[in-house]
Design a protein around this motif. Structure first.
Motif, mmCIF file in Angstrom:
data_model
loop_
_atom_site.group_PDB
_atom_site.id
_atom_site.type_symbol
_atom_site.label_atom_id
_atom_site.label_comp_id
_atom_site.label_asym_id
_atom_site.label_seq_id
_atom_site.Cartn_x
_atom_site.Cartn_y
_atom_site.Cartn_z
ATOM 1 N N PHE A 97 0.838 -1.200 0.000
ATOM 2 C CA PHE A 97 0.000 0.000 0.000
ATOM 3 C C PHE A 97 0.875 1.252 0.000
ATOM 4 N N ILE A 98 0.618 2.145 -0.932
ATOM 5 C CA ILE A 98 1.337 3.408 -1.021
ATOM 6 C C ILE A 98 0.368 4.524 -0.658
ATOM 7 N N VAL A 99 0.664 5.234 0.415
ATOM 8 C CA VAL A 99 -0.201 6.334 0.874
ATOM 9 C C VAL A 99 0.679 7.564 1.061
ATOM 10 N N ILE A 100 0.646 8.444 0.084
ATOM 11 C CA ILE A 100 1.585 9.558 0.038
ATOM 12 C C ILE A 100 0.865 10.855 -0.250
ATOM 13 N N GLY A 101 1.619 11.940 -0.304
ATOM 14 C CA GLY A 101 1.006 13.220 -0.623
ATOM 15 C C GLY A 101 2.023 14.329 -0.722
ATOM 16 N N SER A 102 1.499 15.531 -0.980
ATOM 17 C CA SER A 102 2.347 16.703 -1.154
ATOM 18 C C SER A 102 1.535 17.944 -0.834
ATOM 19 N N GLN A 103 2.238 19.052 -0.683
ATOM 20 C CA GLN A 103 1.555 20.320 -0.417
ATOM 21 C C GLN A 103 1.274 21.101 -1.699
ATOM 22 N N ASP A 104 1.838 20.660 -2.824
ATOM 23 C CA ASP A 104 1.581 21.382 -4.078
ATOM 24 C C ASP A 104 1.477 20.397 -5.231
ATOM 25 N N MET A 105 0.773 20.795 -6.288
ATOM 26 C CA MET A 105 0.485 19.919 -7.413
ATOM 27 C C MET A 105 1.741 19.543 -8.193
ATOM 28 N N GLY A 106 2.670 20.491 -8.362
ATOM 29 C CA GLY A 106 3.887 20.207 -9.112
ATOM 30 C C GLY A 106 4.683 19.076 -8.515
ATOM 31 N N THR A 107 4.885 19.130 -7.196
ATOM 32 C CA THR A 107 5.635 18.070 -6.515
ATOM 33 C C THR A 107 4.884 16.759 -6.571
ATOM 34 N N ALA A 108 3.565 16.807 -6.443
ATOM 35 C CA ALA A 108 2.749 15.588 -6.476
ATOM 36 C C ALA A 108 2.875 14.879 -7.822
ATOM 37 N N LYS A 109 2.886 15.647 -8.903
ATOM 38 C CA LYS A 109 3.013 15.047 -10.232
ATOM 39 C C LYS A 109 4.385 14.397 -10.424
ATOM 40 N N VAL A 110 5.423 15.091 -9.981
ATOM 41 C CA VAL A 110 6.780 14.535 -10.080
ATOM 42 C C VAL A 110 6.882 13.261 -9.238
ATOM 43 N N LEU A 111 6.303 13.303 -8.045
ATOM 44 C CA LEU A 111 6.333 12.162 -7.143
ATOM 45 C C LEU A 111 5.667 10.949 -7.782
ATOM 46 N N LYS A 112 4.504 11.156 -8.380
ATOM 47 C CA LYS A 112 3.800 10.041 -9.008
ATOM 48 C C LYS A 112 4.600 9.463 -10.163
ATOM 49 N N GLU A 113 5.141 10.314 -10.997
ATOM 50 C CA GLU A 113 5.926 9.855 -12.149
ATOM 51 C C GLU A 113 7.154 9.068 -11.700
ATOM 52 N N GLN A 114 7.826 9.567 -10.655
ATOM 53 C CA GLN A 114 9.002 8.858 -10.150
ATOM 54 C C GLN A 114 8.636 7.509 -9.537
ATOM 55 N N LEU A 115 7.514 7.448 -8.835
ATOM 56 C CA LEU A 115 7.082 6.179 -8.247
ATOM 57 C C LEU A 115 6.819 5.128 -9.316
ATOM 58 N N ILE A 116 6.133 5.536 -10.368
ATOM 59 C CA ILE A 116 5.839 4.601 -11.455
ATOM 60 C C ILE A 116 7.134 4.058 -12.045
ATOM 61 N N LYS A 117 8.089 4.952 -12.300
ATOM 62 C CA LYS A 117 9.355 4.545 -12.916
ATOM 63 C C LYS A 117 10.208 3.712 -11.961
ATOM 64 N N LEU A 118 10.210 4.062 -10.679
ATOM 65 C CA LEU A 118 11.007 3.318 -9.703
ATOM 66 C C LEU A 118 10.572 1.855 -9.648
ATOM 67 N N PHE A 119 9.272 1.623 -9.506
ATOM 68 C CA PHE A 119 8.799 0.242 -9.397
ATOM 69 C C PHE A 119 8.854 -0.478 -10.737
ATOM 70 N N LYS A 120 8.653 0.262 -11.820
ATOM 71 C CA LYS A 120 8.733 -0.351 -13.150
ATOM 72 C C LYS A 120 10.134 -0.879 -13.429
ATOM 73 N N ALA A 121 11.151 -0.212 -12.867
ATOM 74 C CA ALA A 121 12.532 -0.650 -13.056
ATOM 75 C C ALA A 121 12.753 -2.055 -12.502
#
Length: 203
Positions: free
Chosen positions: A138-162
């Motif tokens: 289970f991944i339960v995360i967040g951010s205070q701004d939309m820009g960081t949230a988008k980067v975070l999501k993209e990095q998570l997808i790529k990290l696990f995809k690796a």
């Protein structure tokens, strides 16, 4: 894992293996397994989760089926399976982390932390949150701004995809995060706008 003198274990073949069922020697698999120590606290994870202005949740698809047990330990995960009446049961060795064993939470947590540490330089933002805000699959995360949230999501997808893992069952209180391009086809967003989402036992 502890040794059980190569004893073949009789487990109930269900969706979750009954590793607490005693064998003919009076001990179960869980009796002899070392559970491992987990430092993650679900309560603290959820407290951090509730502080975020923008929240994001996801699951790792079929994670347990992707974690292999060391070959030297697989004799400890033997099961007997009867296919037909009057036939000798067939012995199988389970190769992946097994549902119902008491060491499962530790093994899953250890794998996730290892992935995050290995990819810390490539995906620094994702690595940091994986080390602190992931419980089992289970991944339960967040951010205070939309820009960081988008980067975070993209990095998570790529990290696990690796490592061959796919994140799915995404949801968020920010609909913008559910419309990013190049999403894996496994990801689906079909929650109603006003519906409550539950994760880790909380709405």
């Amino acid at each position: 894992m502890a040794c059980l003198n190569q004893t073949v274990l009789l487990l109930n073949l269900e969706e979750v293996f009954n590793a607490s069922s005693p064998t003919t020697i009076g001990k179960s698999l869980n009796d002899v397994l070392v559970s491992g120590e987990i430092n993650e606290d679900v309560f603290n994870i959820m407290l951090r989760f509730r502080k975020h202005e923008i929240v994001l949740i996801a699951n790792i698809r079929k994670m347990l089926r992707q974690i292999l047990i060391d070959p030297s330990q697989r004799d400890l995960l033997k099961i007997l399976c009867e296919t037909k009446d009057k036939e000798e049961p067939v012995a199988y060795r389970l190769k992946t982390v097994t549902y119902g064993t008491k060491c499962l939470p530790y093994l899953v947590t250890r794998v996730v932390r290892h992935l995050a540490m290995d990819e810390a330089k490539t995906f620094p933002i994702a690595s940091e949150v994986v080390l602190s805000d992931v419980y089992m699959d289970f991944i339960v995360i967040g951010s205070q701004d939309m820009g960081t949230a988008k980067v975070l999501k993209e990095q998570l997808i790529k990290l696990f995809k690796a490592y061959g893992m796919v994140l799915h069952k995404w949801n968020s209180n920010a609909r913008e995060l559910l419309d990013l391009k190049n999403e894996n086809s496994e990801i689906s967003f079909n929650q109603k706008e006003d519906s409550a989402i539950k994760t880790l036992g909380m709405a």
